[in-house]
Scaffold this motif. Structure first.
Motif, PDB file in Angstrom:
ATOM      1  N   GLN A 107      20.764  -2.698 -57.892  1.00 54.68           N
ATOM      2  CA  GLN A 107      19.343  -2.664 -57.523  1.00 54.68           C
ATOM      3  C   GLN A 107      19.082  -1.807 -56.286  1.00 54.68           C
ATOM      4  O   GLN A 107      17.945  -1.706 -55.833  1.00 54.68           O
ATOM      5  CB  GLN A 107      18.830  -4.092 -57.275  1.00 54.68           C
ATOM      6  CG  GLN A 107      18.788  -4.969 -58.521  1.00 54.68           C
ATOM      7  CD  GLN A 107      20.180  -5.423 -58.948  1.00 54.68           C
ATOM      8  OE1 GLN A 107      21.037  -5.683 -58.096  1.00 54.68           O
ATOM      9  NE2 GLN A 107      20.405  -5.532 -60.245  1.00 54.68           N
ATOM     10  N   GLY A 108      20.145  -1.209 -55.745  1.00 48.88           N
ATOM     11  CA  GLY A 108      19.963  -0.322 -54.605  1.00 48.88           C
ATOM     12  C   GLY A 108      20.011  -0.996 -53.253  1.00 48.88           C
ATOM     13  O   GLY A 108      19.637  -0.398 -52.245  1.00 48.88           O
ATOM     14  N   ILE A 109      20.507  -2.235 -53.194  1.00 51.21           N
ATOM     15  CA  ILE A 109      20.599  -2.961 -51.927  1.00 51.21           C
ATOM     16  C   ILE A 109      21.966  -2.705 -51.305  1.00 51.21           C
ATOM     17  O   ILE A 109      22.989  -2.860 -51.971  1.00 51.21           O
ATOM     18  CB  ILE A 109      20.445  -4.479 -52.151  1.00 51.21           C
ATOM     19  CG1 ILE A 109      19.176  -4.790 -52.932  1.00 51.21           C
ATOM     20  CG2 ILE A 109      20.461  -5.216 -50.809  1.00 51.21           C
ATOM     21  CD1 ILE A 109      19.231  -6.114 -53.651  1.00 51.21           C
ATOM     22  N   TRP A 110      21.992  -2.344 -50.039  1.00 44.35           N
ATOM     23  CA  TRP A 110      23.249  -2.180 -49.331  1.00 44.35           C
ATOM     24  C   TRP A 110      23.613  -3.514 -48.693  1.00 44.35           C
ATOM     25  O   TRP A 110      23.000  -3.941 -47.714  1.00 44.35           O
ATOM     26  CB  TRP A 110      23.129  -1.089 -48.275  1.00 44.35           C
ATOM     27  CG  TRP A 110      23.113   0.296 -48.857  1.00 44.35           C
ATOM     28  CD1 TRP A 110      22.017   1.068 -49.117  1.00 44.35           C
ATOM     29  CD2 TRP A 110      24.254   1.057 -49.249  1.00 44.35           C
ATOM     30  NE1 TRP A 110      22.397   2.266 -49.648  1.00 44.35           N
ATOM     31  CE2 TRP A 110      23.772   2.296 -49.743  1.00 44.35           C
ATOM     32  CE3 TRP A 110      25.632   0.836 -49.227  1.00 44.35           C
ATOM     33  CZ2 TRP A 110      24.615   3.299 -50.215  1.00 44.35           C
ATOM     34  CZ3 TRP A 110      26.487   1.831 -49.695  1.00 44.35           C
ATOM     35  CH2 TRP A 110      25.985   3.038 -50.181  1.00 44.35           C
ATOM     36  N   GLN A 111      24.606  -4.186 -49.272  1.00 48.82           N
ATOM     37  CA  GLN A 111      25.035  -5.487 -48.789  1.00 48.82           C
ATOM     38  C   GLN A 111      26.291  -5.365 -47.923  1.00 48.82           C
ATOM     39  O   GLN A 111      27.197  -4.590 -48.226  1.00 48.82           O
ATOM     40  CB  GLN A 111      25.335  -6.426 -49.967  1.00 48.82           C
ATOM     41  CG  GLN A 111      24.113  -6.807 -50.781  1.00 48.82           C
ATOM     42  CD  GLN A 111      24.474  -7.768 -51.897  1.00 48.82           C
ATOM     43  OE1 GLN A 111      25.475  -7.601 -52.574  1.00 48.82           O
ATOM     44  NE2 GLN A 111      23.642  -8.783 -52.092  1.00 48.82           N
ATOM     45  N   THR A 112      26.341  -6.161 -46.858  1.00 44.83           N
ATOM     46  CA  THR A 112      27.531  -6.209 -46.008  1.00 44.83           C
ATOM     47  C   THR A 112      28.558  -7.122 -46.665  1.00 44.83           C
ATOM     48  O   THR A 112      28.277  -8.294 -46.923  1.00 44.83           O
ATOM     49  CB  THR A 112      27.178  -6.728 -44.606  1.00 44.83           C
ATOM     50  OG1 THR A 112      26.294  -5.789 -43.972  1.00 44.83           O
ATOM     51  CG2 THR A 112      28.429  -6.899 -43.757  1.00 44.83           C
ATOM     52  N   THR A 113      29.740  -6.584 -46.943  1.00 43.72           N
ATOM     53  CA  THR A 113      30.779  -7.356 -47.611  1.00 43.72           C
ATOM     54  C   THR A 113      31.922  -7.715 -46.675  1.00 43.72           C
ATOM     55  O   THR A 113      32.740  -8.583 -47.001  1.00 43.72           O
ATOM     56  CB  THR A 113      31.337  -6.588 -48.821  1.00 43.72           C
ATOM     57  OG1 THR A 113      31.902  -5.343 -48.366  1.00 43.72           O
ATOM     58  CG2 THR A 113      30.238  -6.305 -49.838  1.00 43.72           C
ATOM     59  N   SER A 114      32.022  -7.063 -45.529  1.00 47.34           N
ATOM     60  CA  SER A 114      33.055  -7.370 -44.548  1.00 47.34           C
ATOM     61  C   SER A 114      32.547  -6.995 -43.167  1.00 47.34           C
ATOM     62  O   SER A 114      31.856  -5.990 -43.006  1.00 47.34           O
ATOM     63  CB  SER A 114      34.348  -6.604 -44.870  1.00 47.34           C
ATOM     64  OG  SER A 114      35.388  -6.997 -44.014  1.00 47.34           O
ATOM     65  N   LEU A 115      32.881  -7.832 -42.192  1.00 47.52           N
ATOM     66  CA  LEU A 115      32.362  -7.626 -40.846  1.00 47.52           C
ATOM     67  C   LEU A 115      33.382  -8.089 -39.813  1.00 47.52           C
ATOM     68  O   LEU A 115      33.843  -9.224 -39.841  1.00 47.52           O
ATOM     69  CB  LEU A 115      31.052  -8.409 -40.664  1.00 47.52           C
ATOM     70  CG  LEU A 115      30.407  -8.421 -39.286  1.00 47.52           C
ATOM     71  CD1 LEU A 115      30.060  -7.011 -38.842  1.00 47.52           C
ATOM     72  CD2 LEU A 115      29.159  -9.287 -39.300  1.00 47.52           C
ATOM     73  N   LEU A 116      33.757  -7.174 -38.927  1.00 42.89           N
ATOM     74  CA  LEU A 116      34.663  -7.471 -37.820  1.00 42.89           C
ATOM     75  C   LEU A 116      33.921  -7.263 -36.506  1.00 42.89           C
ATOM     76  O   LEU A 116      33.136  -6.332 -36.376  1.00 42.89           O
ATOM     77  CB  LEU A 116      35.882  -6.549 -37.856  1.00 42.89           C
ATOM     78  CG  LEU A 116      36.946  -6.804 -38.910  1.00 42.89           C
ATOM     79  CD1 LEU A 116      37.970  -5.677 -38.902  1.00 42.89           C
ATOM     80  CD2 LEU A 116      37.636  -8.133 -38.688  1.00 42.89           C
ATOM     81  N   SER A 117      34.192  -8.135 -35.523  1.00 41.35           N
ATOM     82  CA  SER A 117      33.575  -7.974 -34.209  1.00 41.35           C
ATOM     83  C   SER A 117      34.626  -8.078 -33.132  1.00 41.35           C
ATOM     84  O   SER A 117      35.615  -8.797 -33.266  1.00 41.35           O
ATOM     85  CB  SER A 117      32.497  -9.053 -33.995  1.00 41.35           C
ATOM     86  OG  SER A 117      33.073 -10.342 -34.063  1.00 41.35           O
ATOM     87  N   ASP A 118      34.415  -7.346 -32.035  1.00 39.00           N
ATOM     88  CA  ASP A 118      35.354  -7.324 -30.919  1.00 39.00           C
ATOM     89  C   ASP A 118      34.566  -7.366 -29.623  1.00 39.00           C
ATOM     90  O   ASP A 118      34.068  -6.342 -29.138  1.00 39.00           O
ATOM     91  CB  ASP A 118      36.222  -6.071 -30.983  1.00 39.00           C
ATOM     92  CG  ASP A 118      37.269  -6.021 -29.877  1.00 39.00           C
ATOM     93  OD1 ASP A 118      37.490  -7.050 -29.224  1.00 39.00           O
ATOM     94  OD2 ASP A 118      37.860  -4.949 -29.676  1.00 39.00           O
ATOM     95  N   ARG A 119      34.410  -8.591 -29.069  1.00 38.57           N
ATOM     96  CA  ARG A 119      33.639  -8.758 -27.831  1.00 38.57           C
ATOM     97  C   ARG A 119      34.436  -8.227 -26.652  1.00 38.57           C
ATOM     98  O   ARG A 119      35.640  -8.448 -26.537  1.00 38.57           O
ATOM     99  CB  ARG A 119      33.283 -10.226 -27.627  1.00 38.57           C
ATOM    100  CG  ARG A 119      32.446 -10.475 -26.376  1.00 38.57           C
ATOM    101  CD  ARG A 119      31.934 -11.895 -26.308  1.00 38.57           C
ATOM    102  NE  ARG A 119      30.954 -12.168 -27.345  1.00 38.57           N
ATOM    103  CZ  ARG A 119      29.679 -11.795 -27.299  1.00 38.57           C
ATOM    104  NH1 ARG A 119      29.231 -11.094 -26.260  1.00 38.57           N
ATOM    105  NH2 ARG A 119      28.866 -12.098 -28.280  1.00 38.57           N
TER     106      ARG A 119
END
Length: 218
Positions: free
Chosen positions: A199-211
């Motif tokens: 449908q043209g939606i860009w979904q986040t499938t993985s997310l890493l964070s580094d504070r």
């Protein structure tokens, strides 16, 4: 304390690993990466969702944040319609997460719209943590130095920085913000993998964070 980052996923997919280390680092043209140059104009959480012609025919959810919660996206425009549609969906994912925290709703439909798989489970767990702790959020987060790698027409990796020096957790009952002095922990580096649906939606499938990452700390 500063806003807690989303829980880090176990690992990014191979495409995200191709992203250059550091938000806003120079792009190696031999790897075929696309560096975002963007406009100098800031975008806030008032950015309208992308049009169907830009990002498919799916109807995107309306996301509203209270006046004391603001997200500012610096230079998140490339001039390329397809890439800008991707970046807009990522911006709306950020806004959807904050809206879910404010509402205390880990089952938010907007979360399910912009996240998928492990990233969705992590986001719901993170929002539930705020509910369990009796906390919400307040203030302004500045998102900057986006670095985009298009792996193919439906897959991309995106790194960016967040400045949370003016954003805080707050107690839901007292409505009092938990303000601490600005430190390196006020800055967070993010690495994400996004995929486009039919449908043209860009979904986040993985997310890493580094504070506290030196890549994002001034």
């Amino acid at each position: 304390m500063n806003r807690s980052p989303l829980p880090a996923a176990a690992a990014l997919a191979a495409a995200a690993a191709l992203l250059l280390a550091g938000c806003g680092s120079s792009t190696d043209s031999s790897k075929g990466a696309d560096k975002i140059t963007g406009a100098d104009q800031d975008d806030t959480n008032d950015t309208p969702p992308p049009s169907p012609s830009a990002s498919g025919a799916a109807k995107r959810p309306t996301i509203t944040l209270p006046s004391d919660v603001n997200n500012v996206f610096e230079t998140w425009k490339t001039g390329d319609a397809a890439k800008d549609a991707l970046l807009t969906d990522v911006k709306e994912r950020v806004n959807a997460t904050d809206a879910a925290i404010v509402a205390g709703n880990p089952d938010s439909e907007a979360l399910e719209f912009y996240y998928k798989g492990e990233a969705l489970a992590d986001a719901a767990e993170w929002v539930q943590g705020y509910v369990n702790d009796g906390k919400s959020i307040t203030g302004t987060v500045r998102f900057y130095n986006p670095d985009l790698l298009m792996v193919d027409k439906d897959t991309a990796a995106l790194a960016y920085c967040a400045d949370e020096s003016k954003a805080f957790d707050k107690d839901r009952k007292s409505n009092k913000a938990e303000k601490n002095p600005v430190s390196k922990d006020s800055y967070v580096a993010y690495n994400t993998r996004v995929q486009r649906t039919a449908q043209g939606i860009w979904q986040t499938t993985s997310l890493l964070s580094d504070r506290g990452s030196a890549k994002c700390t001034p």
